[in-house]
Scaffold this motif. Structure first.
Motif, short mmCIF file in Angstrom:
data_model
loop_
_atom_site.label_atom_id
_atom_site.label_comp_id
_atom_site.label_asym_id
_atom_site.label_seq_id
_atom_site.Cartn_x
_atom_site.Cartn_y
_atom_site.Cartn_z
N THR A 154 -7.91 -13.42 -0.96
CA THR A 154 -6.49 -13.68 -0.77
C THR A 154 -5.89 -12.77 0.28
OG1 THR A 154 -5.72 -11.99 -2.34
CG2 THR A 154 -6.43 -14.09 -3.28
N HIS A 155 -4.55 -12.78 0.33
CA HIS A 155 -3.84 -11.87 1.23
C HIS A 155 -4.11 -10.40 0.87
CE1 HIS A 155 -1.38 -13.40 -2.09
NE2 HIS A 155 -0.66 -12.30 -2.08
N TYR A 156 -4.68 -10.15 -0.30
CA TYR A 156 -4.99 -8.76 -0.68
C TYR A 156 -6.19 -8.20 0.08
CZ TYR A 156 -1.38 -8.68 -4.15
OH TYR A 156 -0.14 -8.68 -4.74
N GLU A 157 -6.97 -9.07 0.72
CA GLU A 157 -8.04 -8.56 1.57
C GLU A 157 -7.49 -7.62 2.63
OE1 GLU A 157 -11.79 -9.76 1.47
OE2 GLU A 157 -10.73 -9.48 -0.44
N ASN A 158 -6.21 -7.80 2.96
CA ASN A 158 -5.57 -7.01 4.01
C ASN A 158 -5.19 -5.60 3.56
OD1 ASN A 158 -5.24 -9.14 6.25
ND2 ASN A 158 -4.47 -10.17 4.43
N VAL A 159 -5.38 -5.30 2.27
CA VAL A 159 -5.23 -3.92 1.79
C VAL A 159 -6.48 -3.50 1.02
CG1 VAL A 159 -2.71 -3.82 1.78
CG2 VAL A 159 -3.92 -4.76 -0.23
N LEU A 160 -7.56 -4.25 1.19
CA LEU A 160 -8.82 -3.93 0.52
C LEU A 160 -9.92 -3.74 1.55
CD1 LEU A 160 -8.49 -6.50 -2.40
CD2 LEU A 160 -8.35 -4.01 -2.61
N VAL A 161 -10.43 -4.83 2.09
CA VAL A 161 -11.50 -4.74 3.09
C VAL A 161 -11.03 -3.94 4.30
CG1 VAL A 161 -12.95 -6.04 4.68
CG2 VAL A 161 -12.59 -6.89 2.36
N LEU A 220 -20.42 1.14 -0.70
CA LEU A 220 -19.01 1.55 -0.63
C LEU A 220 -18.27 1.22 -1.93
CD1 LEU A 220 -18.39 0.17 2.97
CD2 LEU A 220 -18.80 2.55 2.33
N TRP A 221 -19.01 1.04 -2.99
CA TRP A 221 -18.45 0.61 -4.28
C TRP A 221 -17.24 1.44 -4.72
CZ3 TRP A 221 -19.67 -3.41 -7.63
CH2 TRP A 221 -19.09 -3.34 -8.91
N ASP A 222 -17.38 2.74 -4.72
CA ASP A 222 -16.30 3.61 -5.21
C ASP A 222 -15.06 3.48 -4.34
OD1 ASP A 222 -17.87 4.49 -7.27
OD2 ASP A 222 -18.49 6.34 -6.27
N GLN A 223 -15.23 3.34 -3.03
CA GLN A 223 -14.08 3.16 -2.16
C GLN A 223 -13.34 1.87 -2.50
OE1 GLN A 223 -14.41 3.94 2.11
NE2 GLN A 223 -16.42 4.88 1.73
N TYR A 224 -14.11 0.81 -2.70
CA TYR A 224 -13.49 -0.47 -3.05
C TYR A 224 -12.75 -0.39 -4.38
CZ TYR A 224 -15.26 -3.44 0.71
OH TYR A 224 -15.46 -4.04 1.93
N GLN A 225 -13.35 0.26 -5.35
CA GLN A 225 -12.70 0.39 -6.66
C GLN A 225 -11.38 1.13 -6.55
OE1 GLN A 225 -14.02 -1.06 -9.76
NE2 GLN A 225 -15.03 -2.10 -8.06
N ASN A 226 -11.36 2.19 -5.74
CA ASN A 226 -10.12 2.94 -5.54
C ASN A 226 -9.06 2.09 -4.86
OD1 ASN A 226 -11.14 5.30 -6.69
ND2 ASN A 226 -11.90 6.10 -4.74
N GLU A 260 -7.76 -0.52 -7.34
CA GLU A 260 -6.89 0.11 -8.33
C GLU A 260 -5.50 0.37 -7.76
OE1 GLU A 260 -8.51 3.24 -10.98
OE2 GLU A 260 -6.99 4.53 -10.04
N GLN A 261 -5.44 0.87 -6.56
CA GLN A 261 -4.13 1.15 -5.97
C GLN A 261 -3.38 -0.14 -5.66
OE1 GLN A 261 -4.09 3.82 -2.63
NE2 GLN A 261 -1.86 3.99 -2.67
N ALA A 262 -4.08 -1.14 -5.13
CA ALA A 262 -3.42 -2.41 -4.82
C ALA A 262 -2.84 -3.06 -6.07
CB ALA A 262 -4.40 -3.36 -4.14
#
Length: 292
Positions: free
Chosen positions: A124-131, A218-224, A227-229
């Protein structure tokens, strides 16, 4: 069969993903979960028909999760009884050249469901604050004024993006879009099992990419970032739901139940009534047809 409570999965306060279950405690067997999903799917399809006829609300279902979390199969299993005219699925990949000539939300606006229809965003549009947060070099490629290097991307930039997304969703809700945001919460061990399955089964080989292993590092980075998003953008009008997804069948049943339980409460959504001038002549019209 266990009762699924929407409130058990909805994010109403700050969450920590490491403390949130990835495996549901539903006691149902796999056969019972399949049966449960079939029943809910049937009720959802009937409800979809009412939404289509009512033609005032649209429903946007956003699915996010780590690779192998089960987004594709969930879409297939939960929405298979929908009338195809009433549901549209969009899978967002790497932005195209044309898409990058616009702001990052532009392509998502274009894919929004019409009134009366359901839209499913697979990523979704959340890829823009995740990937993009894990790989900030992608932001540089968006050609944004003032962003010339990774060093230009600071906390203020990300706070601004969260604000954009909240305003985007607020605007959609104010204009009749009902938003559901599902995070399919997968454990790292279960992702490993699913990646191995892709490598072991010939009919699943095509799904595997060596890049999957790079992203897993990069699992831990993605989880962080997830969580913030989630904490920054879950609110009453556009809530996040964290779905334990180590068991795919249970995850599908939970998502379907949440959709049905929430949508059925919108009492305004009803089949339209016939114009009185037409309704009063129904017997006359039936007679005309029967006498042909």
């Amino acid at each position: 069969m266990d009762k699924i409570k929407t409130s058990d999965y909805r994010v109403d306060k700050a969450v920590k993903l490491k403390d949130t279950a990835t495996l549901t405690m539903l006691s149902s067997t796999e056969d019972k979960l399949k049966e449960r999903l079939r029943d809910t799917r049937d009720k959802l399809s009937k409800l979809q028909d009412v939404f289509y006829a009512h033609n005032k609300y649209s429903v946007l279902i956003c699915l996010q999760g780590m690779d192998t979390a089960g987004k594709d199969s969930l879409i297939r299993e939960v929405f298979q009884d929908f009338n195809s005219r009433g549901v549209v699925v969009h899978s967002f990949k790497t932005p195209t050249f044309k898409e990058k000539q616009h702001d990052y939300l532009w392509r998502h606006y274009l894919a929004l469901p019409d009134r009366g229809k359901f839209g499913v965003f697979n990523r979704t549009h959340y890829e823009n604050v995740l990937v993009t947060r894990v790989h900030p070099e992608y932001i540089v490629g968006e050609n944004i004024p003032g962003i010339n290097s990774i060093e230009d991307i600071d906390d203020k930039f990300w706070e601004s993006r969260f604000e954009h997304i909240n305003n985007f969703e607020k605007h959609l809700v104010a204009n009749g879009t009902i938003i559901f945001k599902f995070f399919l919460h997968l454990s790292k061990d279960e992702q490993k099992n699913r990646l191995l399955r892709r490598l072991t089964r010939q009919d699943k080989n095509w799904k595997f990419s060596p890049g999957d292993l790079d992203e897993r590092e990069l699992w831990d980075q993605y989880q962080n970032c997830y969580e913030q998003a989630i904490n920054k953008t879950s609110n009453k009008d556009a809530p996040w739901y964290i779905i334990p997804s180590d068991n795919k069948k249970a995850a599908r049943a939970i998502v379907a139940d949440i959709l049905y339980d929430e949508l059925k409460t919108i009492k305004e959504v009803q089949y339209p009534t016939l114009d009185p001038s037409i309704k009063s002549q129904i017997e006359h019209y039936k007679k005309i047809l029967n006498e042909e």
